[in-house]
Structure formats: structure tokens, C-alpha cells
Design an enzyme around this catalytic site. Structure first.
Site, PDB file in Angstrom:
ATOM      1  N   ASN A  10       1.114  -0.402   4.613  1.00  9.25           N
ATOM      2  CA  ASN A  10      -0.077   0.411   4.382  1.00  9.25           C
ATOM      3  C   ASN A  10      -0.470   0.313   2.893  1.00  9.25           C
ATOM      4  OD1 ASN A  10      -1.568   2.753   3.550  1.00  9.25           O
ATOM      5  ND2 ASN A  10      -1.139   3.665   5.539  1.00  9.25           N
ATOM      6  N   HIS A  13      -2.456   3.366  -0.969  1.00 13.47           N
ATOM      7  CA  HIS A  13      -2.210   3.917  -2.301  1.00 13.47           C
ATOM      8  C   HIS A  13      -2.376   2.907  -3.427  1.00 13.47           C
ATOM      9  CE1 HIS A  13      -1.756   7.672  -0.493  1.00 13.47           C
ATOM     10  NE2 HIS A  13      -0.774   7.253   0.280  1.00 13.47           N
ATOM     11  N   HIS A  46      -6.106   3.276   5.953  1.00 10.49           N
ATOM     12  CA  HIS A  46      -6.702   4.507   6.493  1.00 10.49           C
ATOM     13  C   HIS A  46      -8.038   4.749   5.798  1.00 10.49           C
ATOM     14  CE1 HIS A  46      -5.967   9.105   7.375  1.00 10.49           C
ATOM     15  NE2 HIS A  46      -7.123   8.673   7.832  1.00 10.49           N
ATOM     16  N   ARG A  48     -10.484   7.194   5.240  1.00  6.62           N
ATOM     17  CA  ARG A  48     -10.644   8.639   5.440  1.00  6.62           C
ATOM     18  C   ARG A  48     -12.109   9.032   5.332  1.00  6.62           C
ATOM     19  NH1 ARG A  48      -5.406  11.532   4.745  1.00  6.62           N
ATOM     20  NH2 ARG A  48      -6.671  13.376   5.028  1.00  6.62           N
ATOM     21  N   ARG A  52     -11.156   8.834  -0.046  1.00  7.84           N
ATOM     22  CA  ARG A  52     -10.406   9.103  -1.276  1.00  7.84           C
ATOM     23  C   ARG A  52      -9.616   7.876  -1.758  1.00  7.84           C
ATOM     24  NH1 ARG A  52      -5.893  13.300   0.984  1.00  7.84           N
ATOM     25  NH2 ARG A  52      -7.762  14.346   1.700  1.00  7.84           N
ATOM     26  N   GLU A  73      -6.433   2.882  10.419  1.00  3.45           N
ATOM     27  CA  GLU A  73      -6.142   4.295  10.715  1.00  3.45           C
ATOM     28  C   GLU A  73      -7.433   5.073  10.571  1.00  3.45           C
ATOM     29  OE1 GLU A  73      -3.183   6.488   8.568  1.00  3.45           O
ATOM     30  OE2 GLU A  73      -1.797   4.834   8.816  1.00  3.45           O
ATOM     31  N   THR A 104      -1.538  12.692   5.959  1.00  4.70           N
ATOM     32  CA  THR A 104      -1.582  13.130   7.352  1.00  4.70           C
ATOM     33  C   THR A 104      -0.382  14.040   7.607  1.00  4.70           C
ATOM     34  OG1 THR A 104      -2.421  10.913   7.790  1.00  4.70           O
ATOM     35  CG2 THR A 104      -1.939  12.276   9.697  1.00  4.70           C
ATOM     36  N   GLU A 154       2.297   5.985  17.930  1.00  3.77           N
ATOM     37  CA  GLU A 154       3.086   5.915  16.695  1.00  3.77           C
ATOM     38  C   GLU A 154       3.728   7.286  16.511  1.00  3.77           C
ATOM     39  OE1 GLU A 154       1.493   3.922  13.252  1.00  3.77           O
ATOM     40  OE2 GLU A 154       2.597   5.244  11.899  1.00  3.77           O
ATOM     41  N   HIS A 197       5.398   7.087   8.648  1.00  3.47           N
ATOM     42  CA  HIS A 197       5.141   8.213   7.759  1.00  3.47           C
ATOM     43  C   HIS A 197       6.417   8.639   7.039  1.00  3.47           C
ATOM     44  CE1 HIS A 197       2.021  11.019   6.395  1.00  3.47           C
ATOM     45  NE2 HIS A 197       3.086  11.617   5.904  1.00  3.47           N
TER      46      HIS A 197
END
Ligand code: PXP
Length: 255
Positions: A10, A13, A46, A48, A52, A73, A104, A154, A197
Site C-alpha cells: 500500500n 503514505h 486508497h 479517500r 488526504r 481501496e 480505517t 480482507e 492493516h
């Protein structure tokens, strides 16, 4: 037993750090290309509602530039559905999304949200997108995922990972058992099972050992660890830990 455990990296970040200053550095697409070379089998991003971290342009570029599958995502909203159907990523993972949360925070309520989720799962399935639902490791949620027609779930590994990182031994045993039982049940009822996660070097082994799990999605820890050892090295080490855990379990089962 799923013979090969896939790693989805992922890259959200990387975009978080980029967005802290604006501009284009560090580039999540470049990170995705590097992740593929380091052993990632897929990339997760993801998008969003508040944008962000990952942006619409990032999704467009990921679709155009990476050769491994993209797992988008997304929240179950009309806007995200339109974006998913336009890009047709390999997979889409539906997650709950609250504006104020840092990440999440819990799984999707697939059981309580059946009527809201059903048209999203159906439309993406018809669009050739492999839909997964991010849920708590709970048989009620798994039954609901099945009745919604989602081919993949998931399992939220956050409670287990928090217990490990906080040294709460008893809770980590309880949470691991929940994930093990849920993974077994998911496969029994015909669902492909993923987990994600909060996974890090300390928590990945026990989850990777669970023979029914086909894919792990890992982000924050890898991007954080990249500060110390580089992204390539962090991903290679994670991959090696996953492979070692899965091989040890395969050996145990065939012995
Ligand atoms: N899987 C899902 C469904 C997520 O929402 C996230 C967080 O974006 C992850 C995996 C990755 O979690 P982490 O960044 O804690 O590794």
C-alpha cells in the site's frame, strides 16, 4: 492451503509525505514501481473522499504505469464507484470511511449494510473488478459477504497487530485465533481470504502462517521502515518473513 501468499504494498503514505509539502516528491507511482521490483505482487492505494493522500491523478498514473495488479481501496459511494468503473482496476476493496478517522478504524458492517453495499458489489463485479470487503474476522460478517456476492474478503488484522506491538500477550492469542477461525470459515464457504492493516515485522509471521490466507496488504509499516533501511530492503525483508512463515507451515502440514 493456498500455496502462494501474495504481498500487496500500500503506497498511500508515500503520498502522505508528498502532500505534507505539495509538489511531486516522493512519488507513490515511483514507489509502486520499486515495490514491484522488490517482490510486491500487487499495489494497493486508497482514494479517500477527502484525498488526504492518494489523488485522482495518482490512480490514473498507477493504472497506466504499473505492470502488477492495482487494488483500489474505496468507500461505497457513487463517486468512488464511478471512478472504479472508469479505471477498471484488477481489484477493489470496499472499506468504511469516516472523515475524522486517522486510518480505517474498523471493518465494514457487511451484515448491517447489506442493502447499501449490494449495488456496489454487483456493479463492480459486472465491470470485471474483483471485489473484496474489508471486514472484522467474524463469521456473521463472512456470511454477509457471501450473501452480497463478494468473491473476496480482507480480514482486519489491526486488533491482533496492536496487541502484538503493545505486548498484550493474552489479547494477541485471542485475536490471532479469531483471524485463524475466520480464515478457515471464509475458505469453507467459498471466499478468497486476504488480511491487512497494521502488519509489521513482528506480527506478519503468525498471519502469514495461516494457510487459508492468499494475500496480505501492508503499507504504513513498510513506508515508515523505509526511512531507516530503504523501501527495497523493507519490502524484501517483509517478503522473506512471509515466505519463511508460509514455508514452515507447509512443511509442518506435509510432515
Ligand atoms: N488493508 C486495508 C483494507 C486498509 O484500509 C489498509 C490501510 O489503508 C491496509 C490494508 C494497510 O494497512 P497498514 O497501512 O496499516 O499496513
Amino acid at each position: 492451503m493456498v500455496p502462494f501468499l501474495r504481498l500487496g504494498v500500500n503506497v498511500d503514505h508515500v503520498a502522505t509525505i508528498r502532500n505534507a509539502r505539495g509538489g511531486g516528491h516522493p512519488d507513490p507511482v515511483q514507489a509502486a514501481l520499486l515495490a514491484a521490483k522488490a517482490g510486491a505482487d500487487g499495489i494497493t492505494a486508497h482514494l479517500r473522499e477527502d484525498r488526504r493522500h492518494i489523488s485522482d491523478a495518482d490512480i490514473e498514473r498507477l493504472m497506466a504505469e504499473i505492470a502488477i495488479p492495482l487494488n483500489l481501496e474505496m468507500a461505497a459511494t457513487d463517486e468512488m464507484l464511478e471512478i472504479a468503473l472508469r479505471h477498471e482496476p484488477h481489484a477493489a476493496c470496499i472499506v468504511p470511511e469516516k472523515r475524522q478517522e486517522q486510518t480505517t478504524e474498523g471493518g465494514l458492517d457487511a451484515a448491517g449494510g447489506h442493502n447499501h453495499l449490494a449495488p456496489f458489489v454487483a456493479a463492480m463485479g459486472e465491470g470485471g473488478i474483483r471485489v473484496s470487503l474489508f471486514i472484522e474476522p467474524d463469521s456473521r460478517q463472512l456470511d454477509a459477504a457471501l450473501s452480497l456476492g463478494a468473491p473476496v474478503v480482507e480480514l482486519h488484522a489491526g486488533a491482533y497487530c496492536d496487541a502484538v506491538s503493545e505486548g498484550r500477550q493474552k489479547d494477541s492469542v485471542t485475536e490471532l485465533l479469531r483471524i485463524q477461525n475466520a480464515a478457515k470459515y471464509a475458505v469453507q464457504i467459498g471466499l478468497e481470504c486476504h488480511a491487512g492493516h497494521g502488519l509489521g515485522f513482528d506480527s506478519v509471521g503468525a498471519i502469514a502462517e495461516i494457510p487459508e490466507i492468499a494475500e496480505l496488504n501492508i503499507g504504513h509499516f513498510l513506508i515508515g521502515e523505509a526511512i531507516f533501511s530503504g523501501l527495497d530492503s523493507a519490502i524484501r525483508r517483509m517478503r522473506a518473513l512471509m515466505d519463511r512463515a508460509r514455508a514452515a507451515n507447509t512443511g509442518a502440514q506435509s510432515a
